[in-house]
Design an enzyme around this catalytic site. Structure first.
Site, PDB file in Angstrom:
ATOM      1  N   ARG A  94      -0.812  77.009  20.514  1.00 49.83           N
ATOM      2  CA  ARG A  94      -0.880  78.391  20.928  1.00 49.83           C
ATOM      3  C   ARG A  94      -0.775  79.438  19.795  1.00 49.83           C
ATOM      4  O   ARG A  94       0.090  79.230  19.186  1.00 49.83           O
ATOM      5  CB  ARG A  94       0.391  78.658  21.876  1.00 49.83           C
ATOM      6  CG  ARG A  94       0.628  80.268  22.234  1.00 49.83           C
ATOM      7  CD  ARG A  94       1.414  80.419  23.338  1.00 49.83           C
ATOM      8  NE  ARG A  94       0.971  80.097  24.533  1.00 49.83           N
ATOM      9  CZ  ARG A  94       1.573  80.641  25.803  1.00 49.83           C
ATOM     10  NH1 ARG A  94       2.571  81.238  25.766  1.00 49.83           N
ATOM     11  NH2 ARG A  94       0.790  80.283  26.937  1.00 49.83           N
ATOM     12  N   HIS A 134      -7.373  80.930  27.887  1.00 50.86           N
ATOM     13  CA  HIS A 134      -6.405  80.304  28.313  1.00 50.86           C
ATOM     14  C   HIS A 134      -6.742  79.266  29.179  1.00 50.86           C
ATOM     15  O   HIS A 134      -6.515  79.341  30.555  1.00 50.86           O
ATOM     16  CB  HIS A 134      -5.399  81.324  28.939  1.00 50.86           C
ATOM     17  CG  HIS A 134      -3.871  80.773  28.955  1.00 50.86           C
ATOM     18  ND1 HIS A 134      -3.641  79.629  28.515  1.00 50.86           N
ATOM     19  CD2 HIS A 134      -2.574  81.293  29.611  1.00 50.86           C
ATOM     20  CE1 HIS A 134      -2.379  79.408  28.703  1.00 50.86           C
ATOM     21  NE2 HIS A 134      -1.831  80.394  29.651  1.00 50.86           N
ATOM     22  N   GLN A 143      -4.226  77.209  31.846  1.00 46.35           N
ATOM     23  CA  GLN A 143      -3.942  78.158  32.912  1.00 46.35           C
ATOM     24  C   GLN A 143      -5.056  78.134  34.101  1.00 46.35           C
ATOM     25  O   GLN A 143      -4.787  77.922  35.343  1.00 46.35           O
ATOM     26  CB  GLN A 143      -3.534  79.715  32.605  1.00 46.35           C
ATOM     27  CG  GLN A 143      -2.904  80.261  33.674  1.00 46.35           C
ATOM     28  CD  GLN A 143      -1.878  79.841  34.162  1.00 46.35           C
ATOM     29  OE1 GLN A 143      -0.680  79.705  33.549  1.00 46.35           O
ATOM     30  NE2 GLN A 143      -1.476  79.499  35.423  1.00 46.35           N
ATOM     31  N   ASP A 182      -3.161  90.137  35.736  1.00 47.08           N
ATOM     32  CA  ASP A 182      -2.272  89.499  34.653  1.00 47.08           C
ATOM     33  C   ASP A 182      -1.622  90.730  34.030  1.00 47.08           C
ATOM     34  O   ASP A 182      -1.862  91.947  34.105  1.00 47.08           O
ATOM     35  CB  ASP A 182      -3.170  88.940  33.470  1.00 47.08           C
ATOM     36  CG  ASP A 182      -2.525  88.347  32.420  1.00 47.08           C
ATOM     37  OD1 ASP A 182      -1.097  87.863  32.563  1.00 47.08           O
ATOM     38  OD2 ASP A 182      -2.989  87.749  31.619  1.00 47.08           O
ATOM     39  N   CYS A 216      -0.813  84.337  36.167  1.00 51.71           N
ATOM     40  CA  CYS A 216      -0.465  83.182  35.530  1.00 51.71           C
ATOM     41  C   CYS A 216       1.071  83.328  35.140  1.00 51.71           C
ATOM     42  O   CYS A 216       1.600  82.329  34.477  1.00 51.71           O
ATOM     43  CB  CYS A 216      -1.323  83.333  34.196  1.00 51.71           C
ATOM     44  SG  CYS A 216      -1.071  84.696  33.049  1.00 51.71           S
ATOM     45  N   ARG A 256       0.463  73.573  36.544  1.00 49.77           N
ATOM     46  CA  ARG A 256       0.308  73.549  35.075  1.00 49.77           C
ATOM     47  C   ARG A 256       0.594  72.054  34.668  1.00 49.77           C
ATOM     48  O   ARG A 256      -0.108  71.288  33.971  1.00 49.77           O
ATOM     49  CB  ARG A 256       1.060  74.495  34.323  1.00 49.77           C
ATOM     50  CG  ARG A 256       0.771  76.009  34.149  1.00 49.77           C
ATOM     51  CD  ARG A 256      -0.800  76.067  33.655  1.00 49.77           C
ATOM     52  NE  ARG A 256      -0.669  75.980  32.104  1.00 49.77           N
ATOM     53  CZ  ARG A 256      -0.141  77.008  31.362  1.00 49.77           C
ATOM     54  NH1 ARG A 256       0.247  77.992  31.521  1.00 49.77           N
ATOM     55  NH2 ARG A 256      -0.357  76.536  29.930  1.00 49.77           N
TER      56      ARG A 256
HETATM   57  N1  NVA Z   1      -2.647  87.632  28.927  1.00 51.06           N
HETATM   58  C1  NVA Z   1      -1.447  86.839  28.648  1.00 51.06           C
HETATM   59  C2  NVA Z   1      -0.871  85.649  29.339  1.00 51.06           C
HETATM   60  C3  NVA Z   1       0.418  85.003  29.035  1.00 51.06           C
HETATM   61  C4  NVA Z   1       0.645  83.653  29.683  1.00 51.06           C
HETATM   62  C5  NVA Z   1      -0.897  86.637  27.142  1.00 51.06           C
HETATM   63  O1  NVA Z   1      -1.741  86.446  26.468  1.00 51.06           O
HETATM   64  O2  NVA Z   1       0.128  87.322  26.597  1.00 51.06           O
HETATM   65  N1   CP Z   2       1.273  81.274  32.151  1.00 47.98           N
HETATM   66  C1   CP Z   2       1.795  80.941  30.804  1.00 47.98           C
HETATM   67  O1   CP Z   2       1.231  80.377  29.887  1.00 47.98           O
HETATM   68  O2   CP Z   2       3.069  81.056  30.578  1.00 47.98           O
HETATM   69  P1   CP Z   2       4.024  80.909  29.170  1.00 47.98           P
HETATM   70  O3   CP Z   2       3.649  82.233  28.520  1.00 47.98           O
HETATM   71  O4   CP Z   2       5.346  80.979  29.580  1.00 47.98           O
HETATM   72  O5   CP Z   2       3.599  79.420  28.734  1.00 47.98           O
END
Ligand code: NVA
Ligand code: CP
Length: 303
Positions: free
Chosen positions: A104, A131, A134, A219, A259, A287
């Site tokens: 990540r 992502h 997800q 989101d 998500c 997930r």
């Molecule tokens: N779009 C959000 C998703 C978090 C799971 C982010 O990138 O922070």
């Molecule tokens: N939806 C998702 O990826 O959540 P986290 O940021 O908690 O991993």
């Protein structure tokens, strides 16, 4: 032999997704029946986090343990990655000690460089641009509820972020239509979209975008890494909250997904996210199941 990575949703074909969805169903059933299933005994997953996480860490870590393997958590704060070790060197070293790696991070080019130096499959656990894990869980959740997603309409309300780009790739592969409404100044970046635009429609009015939808999804307005834009975004996104009025424009049995984590009162009201059309908790749980299928596929190929 070329190594199979999962960096974007478009990395797999429809046939591969059909296989993964079937495996996820089987693996979920085993989990619900407390059936031991250890195809990844003695295998190790390394998870590299340069951003925060609850669901991604938990689902990969628990999933790997349930498959009989081990997961190791590394973050930028207390690994050498945070002290400037080149990403290519980190990938070389990690991939000599484990069987699969989840990353990540921020810019998508970081995970691409990482994967190019890795001897083992690399999974995208979220980048600024994508992502895929997800959206795989989201598509699986929709199919569990409605049997198929082909030919359906999915509405995206809010920011043109990593989730939206993965939804766009999914629409093209699975054959559904995306209605998209983003505020001015936060529109989609066409560099991240294929040249075929037939599978999505843009709407200035978010309520119109919901009309007839089989799924409405949104989101956060400010994704990780964009925190300094938060005040400006709160203003720009005024009117883009998924509320009961917008949901009433969708099909009567439309589902709602997010998500998570969510900000009630910003991108969605409590009435919607905690209401009867919302499937966010199943979406989060899935997930675990889809990623176990993904780990099995990347490490062992078809079983
Ligand atoms: N779009 C959000 C998703 C978090 C799971 C982010 O990138 O922070
Ligand atoms: N939806 C998702 O990826 O959540 P986290 O940021 O908690 O991993």
């Amino acid at each position: 032999m070329t190594i199979k990575h999962y960096l974007q949703f478009s990395d797999f074909s429809l046939a591969e997704y059909e296989y993964l969805i079937e495996r996820a169903r089987i693996i979920k059933r085993k989990f619900k029946n407390y059936e031991t299933y250890h195809p990844l005994l003695d295998r190790t997953l390394v998870m590299v986090f340069e951003k925060s996480s609850t669901r991604t860490r938990l689902s990969f870590e628990a999933g790997m343990a349930q498959l009989g393997g081990t997961a190791i958590y590394l973050n930028t704060r207390d690994s050498q990655l945070g002290r400037g070790e080149p990403i290519e060197d980190a990938a070389q070293v990690m991939s000599r000690m484990c069987d699969v790696i989840m990353v990540r991070t921020f810019g998508h080019e970081i995970i691409e460089r990482f994967a190019a130096s890795s001897r083992v499959p690399v999974i995208n656990g979220l980048t600024n641009e994508h992502h895929p894990c997800q959206v795989l869980a989201d598509v699986f959740t929709f199919i569990e509820h409605r049997q198929a997603i082909r030919g359906k309409t999915v509405t995206w309300i809010g920011d043109a972020n990593n989730m939206l780009y993965s939804w766009l790739q999914a629409a093209r592969i699975f054959g559904f239509h995306l209605n998209i409404s983003t505020p001015k100044g936060y529109d989609i970046n066409y560099d991240l979209v294929s040249s075929d635009h037939s599978y999505f429609t843009l709407f200035d009015d978010p309520a119109k975008a919901c009309e007839g939808a089989h799924l409405v999804t949104t989101d956060v307005w400010t994704s990780m890494g964009f925190e300094e834009e938060n005040a400006a975004r709160l203003k720009a996104f005024d009117g883009w909250c998924v509320d009961a009025e917008k949901m009433s424009r969708a099909a009567p049995d439309a589902l709602f997904m997010h998500c998570l984590p969510a900000h009630r009162g910003e991108e969605v009201t409590s009435e919607v996210i905690d209401g009867p059309q919302s499937v966010v908790w199943e979406e989060a749980e899935n997930r675990l199941h889809v990623q176990k299928a993904l780990l099995e596929y990347l490490v062992l190929d078809r079983v």
